[in-house]
Write an enzyme that holds these catalytic residues in place. Structure first.
Site, PDB file in Angstrom:
ATOM      1  N   GLY A  17       3.201   3.321   4.282  1.00 18.08           N
ATOM      2  CA  GLY A  17       3.975   4.394   3.551  1.00 18.08           C
ATOM      3  C   GLY A  17       2.219   5.270   2.465  1.00 18.08           C
ATOM      4  N   SER A  20       1.536   9.510   0.642  1.00 23.10           N
ATOM      5  CA  SER A  20       1.444   9.815  -0.835  1.00 23.10           C
ATOM      6  C   SER A  20       1.090   9.029  -1.774  1.00 23.10           C
ATOM      7  CB  SER A  20       2.657  11.040  -1.000  1.00 23.10           C
ATOM      8  OG  SER A  20       3.779  10.173  -0.738  1.00 23.10           O
ATOM      9  N   LEU A  65      10.122   3.414   8.516  1.00 21.03           N
ATOM     10  CA  LEU A  65       9.938   1.914   9.075  1.00 21.03           C
ATOM     11  C   LEU A  65      11.286   1.115   8.490  1.00 21.03           C
ATOM     12  CD1 LEU A  65       7.262   1.987   6.066  1.00 21.03           C
ATOM     13  CD2 LEU A  65       6.757   1.456   8.272  1.00 21.03           C
ATOM     14  N   ASN A  91       3.559  -1.098   1.711  1.00 22.94           N
ATOM     15  CA  ASN A  91       3.283  -0.727   0.213  1.00 22.94           C
ATOM     16  C   ASN A  91       4.570   0.654   0.235  1.00 22.94           C
ATOM     17  OD1 ASN A  91       2.150   1.572  -1.900  1.00 22.94           O
ATOM     18  ND2 ASN A  91       2.517   2.853  -0.231  1.00 22.94           N
ATOM     19  N   SER A 143       7.240  -4.595  -7.977  1.00 18.62           N
ATOM     20  CA  SER A 143       7.431  -4.297  -9.147  1.00 18.62           C
ATOM     21  C   SER A 143       7.139  -5.018 -10.034  1.00 18.62           C
ATOM     22  CB  SER A 143       8.346  -2.742  -8.692  1.00 18.62           C
ATOM     23  OG  SER A 143       8.751  -2.150  -9.918  1.00 18.62           O
ATOM     24  N   TYR A 156      16.710  -1.435  -5.815  1.00 14.95           N
ATOM     25  CA  TYR A 156      15.577  -1.372  -6.106  1.00 14.95           C
ATOM     26  C   TYR A 156      15.226  -2.536  -6.308  1.00 14.95           C
ATOM     27  CZ  TYR A 156      11.020   0.131  -6.884  1.00 14.95           C
ATOM     28  OH  TYR A 156       9.801   0.015  -6.741  1.00 14.95           O
ATOM     29  N   ILE A 189       3.116   3.698 -12.779  1.00 14.24           N
ATOM     30  CA  ILE A 189       2.024   4.258 -12.041  1.00 14.24           C
ATOM     31  C   ILE A 189       2.247   6.268 -12.185  1.00 14.24           C
ATOM     32  CG2 ILE A 189       0.450   4.395 -10.770  1.00 14.24           C
ATOM     33  CD1 ILE A 189       0.533   1.794 -12.025  1.00 14.24           C
TER      34      ILE A 189
HETATM   35  N1  LIG Z   1       4.848   4.366  -9.000  1.00  8.53           N
HETATM   36  C1  LIG Z   1       5.027   3.812  -9.883  1.00  8.53           C
HETATM   37  O1  LIG Z   1       5.434   3.413 -10.996  1.00  8.53           O
HETATM   38  C2  LIG Z   1       5.345   2.406  -8.700  1.00  8.53           C
HETATM   39  C3  LIG Z   1       5.981   1.247 -10.486  1.00  8.53           C
HETATM   40  C4  LIG Z   1       5.892  -0.366  -9.601  1.00  8.53           C
HETATM   41  C5  LIG Z   1       6.207  -0.463  -7.954  1.00  8.53           C
HETATM   42  N2  LIG Z   1       5.671   0.700  -7.266  1.00  8.53           N
HETATM   43  C6  LIG Z   1       5.425   0.506  -5.936  1.00  8.53           C
HETATM   44  O2  LIG Z   1       4.268   0.840  -4.721  1.00  8.53           O
HETATM   45  C7  LIG Z   1       4.919   0.844  -3.823  1.00  8.53           C
HETATM   46  C8  LIG Z   1       3.730   2.521  -3.896  1.00  8.53           C
HETATM   47  O3  LIG Z   1       5.175   2.771  -4.448  1.00  8.53           O
HETATM   48  P1  LIG Z   1       4.639   4.838  -4.860  1.00  8.53           P
HETATM   49  O4  LIG Z   1       5.053   5.030  -6.331  1.00  8.53           O
HETATM   50  O5  LIG Z   1       3.569   5.278  -4.499  1.00  8.53           O
HETATM   51  O6  LIG Z   1       5.924   5.585  -4.096  1.00  8.53           O
HETATM   52  P2  LIG Z   1       6.327   6.974  -3.783  1.00  8.53           P
HETATM   53  O7  LIG Z   1       7.863   7.344  -3.618  1.00  8.53           O
HETATM   54  O8  LIG Z   1       5.208   7.993  -3.737  1.00  8.53           O
HETATM   55  O9  LIG Z   1       5.325   7.074  -2.288  1.00  8.53           O
HETATM   56  C9  LIG Z   1       6.172   6.076  -1.189  1.00  8.53           C
HETATM   57  C10 LIG Z   1       5.414   6.842   0.278  1.00  8.53           C
HETATM   58  O10 LIG Z   1       6.261   5.770   1.161  1.00  8.53           O
HETATM   59  C11 LIG Z   1       6.747   6.515   2.407  1.00  8.53           C
HETATM   60  N3  LIG Z   1       7.818   6.083   2.620  1.00  8.53           N
HETATM   61  C12 LIG Z   1       9.453   5.616   2.077  1.00  8.53           C
HETATM   62  N4  LIG Z   1      10.352   5.087   2.768  1.00  8.53           N
HETATM   63  C13 LIG Z   1       9.345   5.328   4.518  1.00  8.53           C
HETATM   64  C14 LIG Z   1      10.260   4.917   5.143  1.00  8.53           C
HETATM   65  N5  LIG Z   1      11.158   4.686   5.129  1.00  8.53           N
HETATM   66  N6  LIG Z   1       9.330   4.602   6.650  1.00  8.53           N
HETATM   67  C15 LIG Z   1       8.818   5.350   6.382  1.00  8.53           C
HETATM   68  N7  LIG Z   1       7.951   5.556   5.165  1.00  8.53           N
HETATM   69  C16 LIG Z   1       8.563   6.068   3.832  1.00  8.53           C
HETATM   70  C17 LIG Z   1       7.313   7.851   1.731  1.00  8.53           C
HETATM   71  O11 LIG Z   1       7.051   9.015   2.168  1.00  8.53           O
HETATM   72  C18 LIG Z   1       5.585   8.139  -0.022  1.00  8.53           C
HETATM   73  O12 LIG Z   1       4.806   8.330   1.275  1.00  8.53           O
HETATM   74  C19 LIG Z   1       6.414   1.294  -3.837  1.00  8.53           C
HETATM   75  O13 LIG Z   1       5.981   0.018  -2.732  1.00  8.53           O
HETATM   76  C20 LIG Z   1       7.050   0.534  -5.095  1.00  8.53           C
HETATM   77  O14 LIG Z   1       7.406   0.005  -4.951  1.00  8.53           O
HETATM   78  C21 LIG Z   1       5.260   1.800  -7.904  1.00  8.53           C
END
Ligand SMILES: NC(=O)c1ccc[n+]([C@@H]2O[C@H](COP(=O)([O-])OP(=O)(O)OC[C@H]3O[C@@H](n4cnc5c(N)ncnc54)[C@H](O)[C@@H]3O)[C@@H](O)[C@H]2O)c1
Length: 249
Positions: A17, A20, A65, A91, A143, A156, A189
């Site tokens: 991932g 982005s 994935l 990630n 998370s 989730y 985040i």
């Molecule tokens: N942003 C937050 O506030 C936050 C909070 C808690 C946990 N997280 C965790 O941090 C990690 C990243 O989160 P984020 O906010 O950057 O997410 P995001 O949605 O901004 O980015 C996720 C990336 O994963 C890719 N992706 C999703 N499903 C996919 C698949 N089936 N196959 C291939 N690629 C795939 C998407 O295209 C994207 O580029 C995640 O594990 C999320 O659970 C984020």
């Protein structure tokens, strides 16, 4: 980022991932450490653009994935291109909202495929590289969403809580090979997706009331921790959960 870790220079890192959000920041952070970075994402356009920007030490494979054999094949291509993988950052995930009555059996399984299954299969695909190299570091993204009491989106939150169990199980099994496995748990985040899809003025006011730190957290707050956990400076840290949430939880 302030720190430059000599132990990461030349290491091959796999990030899922990575096209982005937080994953992109992690790809950029390891590239800045002089690591070779292979990353996968289903967003072909954003992934190719990032890889082109970062140069020949960074390689991108487009893959969904949820398709485990396709992911295994992509990892094989990254290994062939960049060498044995000794750092893995699991990630990728999706935090789409849903109510209890919207969830079908297929949706429930699909969310687990998106949020947790690939973490296990990526670890399975790289642990022998790590073993042969004398050690490695696996970082599983969790998370705080199931710890703080906000909106309910059970598929989730349940899949994310499982990341902690997976982390502790793998840390125990792989520890004898000097492979460390940790869970990195972000708070809220402010990625582009969060700001576009979920952030409201009321939500942000509530967050600022509850966070100890009164500022928006950004992807680099997480990537700097991921890089530290992968480095030799974190060499005794394994089977742990590291919450980076500005004191929200
Ligand atoms: N942003 C937050 O506030 C936050 C909070 C808690 C946990 N997280 C965790 O941090 C990690 C990243 O989160 P984020 O906010 O950057 O997410 P995001 O949605 O901004 O980015 C996720 C990336 O994963 C890719 N992706 C999703 N499903 C996919 C698949 N089936 N196959 C291939 N690629 C795939 C998407 O295209 C994207 O580029 C995640 O594990 C999320 O659970 C984020």
């Amino acid at each position: 980022m302030d720190a430059q870790y000599r132990s990461l220079n030349g290491k091959t890192v796999l990030v899922s991932g990575g096209a982005s959000g937080i994953g992109e920041a992690i790809v950029r952070a390891f590239a800045a450490q002089g690591s070779k970075v292979g990353f996968v994402d289903m967003n072909a356009e954003a992934g190719a653009k990032l890889a082109a920007e970062l140069g020949s030490n960074v390689h991108f494979e487009t893959v969904d994935l949820r398709d485990v054999p396709a992911y295994q094949a992509a990892i094989e291509k990254i290994r062939a291109k960049l060498g044995p993988i000794t750092v893995l950052v699991n990630n990728a995930a999706r935090d789409d909202r849903h109510t209890i009555d919207q969830v079908t059996p297929d949706y429930w399984r699909e969310r687990f495929a998106t949020n947790i299954d690939h973490q296990f299969f990526a670890a399975q695909a790289v642990h022998k590289d790590m073993q042969a190299a004398g050690g490695g570091s696996i970082i599983n993204m969790g998370s705080t969403s199931y710890l703080v009491s906000d909106d309910s989106f059970a598929a989730y939150k349940t899949s994310k809580s499982a990341v902690i169990g997976l982390t502790r199980a793998l840390a125990r099994e792989l520890g004898p090979h000097n492979i460390r496995v940790n869970c990195l748990i972000p708070g809220w985040i402010m990625t582009e997706r969060q700001v576009t899809m979920w952030l409201t003025p009321e939500g942000e006011a509530e967050l600022m009331k509850r966070q100890c730190l009164k500022r928006r957290l950004v992807p680099d707050d997480i990537s700097s921790t991921a890089v530290f956990l992968a480095s030799a400076d974190a060499g005794a840290m394994t089977a742990q959960n590291f919450i980076v949430d500005g004191g929200w939880y």
